[in-house]
Design an enzyme around this catalytic site. Sequence first.
Site, PDB file in Angstrom:
ATOM      1  N   HIS A  62     -27.574  40.268 -18.649  1.00  0.00           N
ATOM      2  CA  HIS A  62     -27.564  38.888 -18.175  1.00  0.00           C
ATOM      3  C   HIS A  62     -28.323  37.954 -19.114  1.00  0.00           C
ATOM      4  O   HIS A  62     -29.311  38.345 -19.718  1.00  0.00           O
ATOM      5  CB  HIS A  62     -28.234  38.802 -16.800  1.00  0.00           C
ATOM      6  N   LYS A  71     -38.361  36.344 -20.941  1.00  0.00           N
ATOM      7  CA  LYS A  71     -38.761  37.204 -19.823  1.00  0.00           C
ATOM      8  C   LYS A  71     -39.848  38.167 -20.263  1.00  0.00           C
ATOM      9  O   LYS A  71     -39.757  38.775 -21.327  1.00  0.00           O
ATOM     10  CB  LYS A  71     -37.564  38.010 -19.310  1.00  0.00           C
ATOM     11  N   TYR A 131     -40.546  40.685 -13.290  1.00  0.00           N
ATOM     12  CA  TYR A 131     -40.546  39.943 -14.550  1.00  0.00           C
ATOM     13  C   TYR A 131     -40.774  38.464 -14.328  1.00  0.00           C
ATOM     14  O   TYR A 131     -40.385  37.888 -13.321  1.00  0.00           O
ATOM     15  CB  TYR A 131     -39.279  40.195 -15.361  1.00  0.00           C
ATOM     16  N   ASP A 170     -21.272  42.362 -12.721  1.00  0.00           N
ATOM     17  CA  ASP A 170     -21.499  43.093 -13.966  1.00  0.00           C
ATOM     18  C   ASP A 170     -20.263  43.894 -14.378  1.00  0.00           C
ATOM     19  O   ASP A 170     -19.982  44.028 -15.567  1.00  0.00           O
ATOM     20  CB  ASP A 170     -22.711  44.010 -13.839  1.00  0.00           C
TER      21      ASP A 170
END
Length: 185
Positions: A62, A71, A131, A170
């Site tokens: 992603h 991130k 995250y 996905d």
Amino acid sequence: MHITSLAIPDVLLITPKIFSDERGFFMESFNQRDFAAATGLDVTFVQDNHSRSKQGVLRGLHYQVKQPQGKLIRVTQGEVFDVAVDMREKSSTLGMWVSAVLSEKNNHQLWVPPGFAHGFYVLSEYASVQYKCTQYYRPSDESCVRWNDESLDISWPMNDREKVVVSKKDAGATGFHRAPRISIY
């Protein structure tokens, strides 16, 4: 903290200082001042995310196109194989990927800078991934690259008999060569 540049130097593996004794351990999972001093990065995190997944789940790859997210990723339970793919259109490492195993045992963190697609595969029975993000999540800005795209040739640590569990989104992801690039230079 100890910082290691990976094969794509912008992606950093971070090993925090752990203070252990007979009671357990203590660590600072994030300290803005120390992070900036150790990495040379002046970033602001605006959102924290937490996912829990079972073994065999693969999330990713992603990224956001117009407002790319940096991130800082860590695993607080279990173990994952974590991957970052360079999607920056003018980068000399466009289409290259790097990986690290993140776990509750090694306490490693991965800095994935803006401009990278990110994903992970769960190696343990369960894994909790937390995250921090430098941009807010915008569903309309999200893109996804197919995790098993042959041109990327990511060496996911699974055998042919293992069933990989992915979301519908996905499963329908775009191949790398058709995926939008990120212009951040």
